[in-house]
Motif scaffolding. Structure first.
Motif, short mmCIF file in Angstrom:
data_model
loop_
_atom_site.label_atom_id
_atom_site.label_comp_id
_atom_site.label_asym_id
_atom_site.label_seq_id
_atom_site.Cartn_x
_atom_site.Cartn_y
_atom_site.Cartn_z
N ARG A 146 0.83 -1.21 0.00
CA ARG A 146 0.00 0.00 0.00
C ARG A 146 0.86 1.26 0.00
O ARG A 146 0.46 2.29 -0.51
N GLY A 147 2.05 1.20 0.55
CA GLY A 147 2.94 2.35 0.55
C GLY A 147 3.62 2.56 -0.79
O GLY A 147 3.87 3.69 -1.20
N PHE A 148 3.92 1.49 -1.51
CA PHE A 148 4.62 1.60 -2.78
C PHE A 148 3.75 2.22 -3.86
O PHE A 148 4.15 3.14 -4.56
N GLN A 149 2.54 1.74 -4.00
CA GLN A 149 1.70 2.13 -5.13
C GLN A 149 1.45 3.64 -5.22
O GLN A 149 1.67 4.22 -6.27
N PRO A 150 1.01 4.31 -4.15
CA PRO A 150 0.72 5.73 -4.31
C PRO A 150 1.92 6.66 -4.07
O PRO A 150 1.89 7.82 -4.46
N ARG A 151 2.97 6.18 -3.42
CA ARG A 151 4.02 7.08 -2.96
C ARG A 151 5.37 6.92 -3.64
O ARG A 151 6.25 7.74 -3.44
N CYS A 152 5.57 5.86 -4.38
CA CYS A 152 6.89 5.60 -4.95
C CYS A 152 6.87 5.72 -6.47
O CYS A 152 5.86 5.52 -7.11
N ARG A 153 8.05 6.02 -6.99
CA ARG A 153 8.22 6.04 -8.44
C ARG A 153 8.11 4.61 -8.94
O ARG A 153 8.41 3.67 -8.23
N LYS A 154 7.74 4.44 -10.17
CA LYS A 154 7.63 3.10 -10.76
C LYS A 154 9.01 2.64 -11.23
O LYS A 154 9.24 2.33 -12.38
N CYS A 155 9.92 2.63 -10.30
CA CYS A 155 11.30 2.20 -10.53
C CYS A 155 11.66 1.24 -9.41
O CYS A 155 11.55 1.58 -8.23
N ILE A 156 12.05 0.03 -9.78
CA ILE A 156 12.35 -1.01 -8.78
C ILE A 156 13.78 -1.48 -8.98
O ILE A 156 14.18 -1.84 -10.08
N ILE A 214 23.47 -18.73 9.90
CA ILE A 214 22.90 -20.05 10.15
C ILE A 214 22.04 -20.48 8.97
O ILE A 214 22.08 -21.64 8.56
N CYS A 215 21.25 -19.55 8.44
CA CYS A 215 20.44 -19.83 7.24
C CYS A 215 21.30 -19.66 6.01
O CYS A 215 21.90 -18.61 5.81
N LYS A 216 21.36 -20.65 5.19
CA LYS A 216 22.11 -20.57 3.92
C LYS A 216 21.13 -20.31 2.80
O LYS A 216 19.94 -20.52 2.92
N GLY A 217 21.63 -19.85 1.69
CA GLY A 217 20.80 -19.60 0.52
C GLY A 217 21.07 -18.22 -0.03
O GLY A 217 22.15 -17.65 0.16
N GLN A 218 20.08 -17.69 -0.73
CA GLN A 218 20.17 -16.37 -1.34
C GLN A 218 19.00 -15.51 -0.88
O GLN A 218 17.88 -16.00 -0.77
N LEU A 219 19.28 -14.24 -0.66
CA LEU A 219 18.24 -13.27 -0.34
C LEU A 219 17.99 -12.44 -1.59
O LEU A 219 18.91 -11.81 -2.11
N LEU A 220 16.77 -12.48 -2.10
CA LEU A 220 16.37 -11.65 -3.24
C LEU A 220 15.61 -10.46 -2.67
O LEU A 220 14.76 -10.63 -1.79
N ALA A 221 15.90 -9.26 -3.17
CA ALA A 221 15.26 -8.06 -2.63
C ALA A 221 14.81 -7.13 -3.76
O ALA A 221 15.45 -7.04 -4.80
N ALA A 222 13.70 -6.44 -3.48
CA ALA A 222 13.18 -5.41 -4.38
C ALA A 222 13.00 -4.14 -3.56
O ALA A 222 12.37 -4.16 -2.50
N VAL A 223 13.57 -3.04 -4.04
CA VAL A 223 13.44 -1.75 -3.36
C VAL A 223 13.00 -0.69 -4.36
O VAL A 223 13.27 -0.79 -5.56
N GLY A 224 12.33 0.33 -3.83
CA GLY A 224 11.92 1.46 -4.64
C GLY A 224 12.46 2.73 -4.04
O GLY A 224 13.22 2.70 -3.07
N LYS A 225 12.07 3.87 -4.61
CA LYS A 225 12.43 5.18 -4.07
C LYS A 225 11.15 5.94 -3.81
O LYS A 225 10.29 6.05 -4.68
N ASP A 226 11.04 6.49 -2.59
CA ASP A 226 9.83 7.23 -2.25
C ASP A 226 9.95 8.69 -2.69
O ASP A 226 10.92 9.08 -3.34
N GLY A 227 8.97 9.50 -2.35
CA GLY A 227 8.94 10.90 -2.74
C GLY A 227 10.07 11.73 -2.17
O GLY A 227 10.39 12.80 -2.70
N TRP A 230 11.06 -9.07 -0.23
CA TRP A 230 12.26 -9.89 -0.18
C TRP A 230 11.85 -11.34 -0.03
O TRP A 230 10.74 -11.64 0.40
N ALA A 231 12.76 -12.21 -0.42
CA ALA A 231 12.49 -13.65 -0.31
C ALA A 231 13.81 -14.37 -0.14
O ALA A 231 14.85 -13.94 -0.66
N VAL A 232 13.78 -15.46 0.58
CA VAL A 232 14.95 -16.32 0.73
C VAL A 232 14.72 -17.54 -0.15
O VAL A 232 13.67 -18.19 -0.07
#
Length: 130
Positions: free
Chosen positions: A3-13, A23-36, A45-47
């Protein structure tokens, strides 16, 4: 966050992945935006076990559905050359614009292209393209 991304952030990810070394092995995938305020805004994010085209495709399909991004006609994705990320983004968001992260380009070039003067010139060129 949705709800915060849609009205407040640029459509740039920005998309990136990193190794988990605790202790947890694997990969962390992340998506970030830029706000006003031009600040980073965490979107999702996901592991995952390994970073691949399939895991990036799965991650982006969830983003597409949750954020109502459709084919990505008004979306810009910024990334480095993660395994499978570019081909997965072309498949999931065929209409989006894809850009490479300047910091990652400089880091890759710095292996054979060193010096503070060249670094300053690189950032001068990068800023001029905005």
């Amino acid at each position: 966050m949705k709800r915060g991304f849609q009205p407040r952030c640029r459509k740039c990810i920005g998309l990136d992945g990193t190794f988990l070394k605790g202790i947890c092995k694997g990969q962390l995938l992340a998506a970030v935006g830029k706000d006003g305020n031009n600040q980073m805004f965490p979107i999702a994010w996901a592991v995952v076990g390994t970073e691949s085209k399939d895991t990036w495709r799965w991650f982006m399909m969830i983003l597409r559905e949750d954020l109502n991004l459709g084919a990505g006609s008004q979306l810009v994705i910024i990334s480095d050359m993660q395994k499978g990320l570019i081909s997965a983004s072309e498949e999931i968001f065929p209409e989006c614009e894809h850009r490479m992260c300047a910091r990652h380009i400089l880091a890759n070039w710095s292996q054979s292209w060193r010096g503070m003067e060249r670094r300053k010139r690189f950032w001068g060129c990068a800023r001029a393209t905005f």
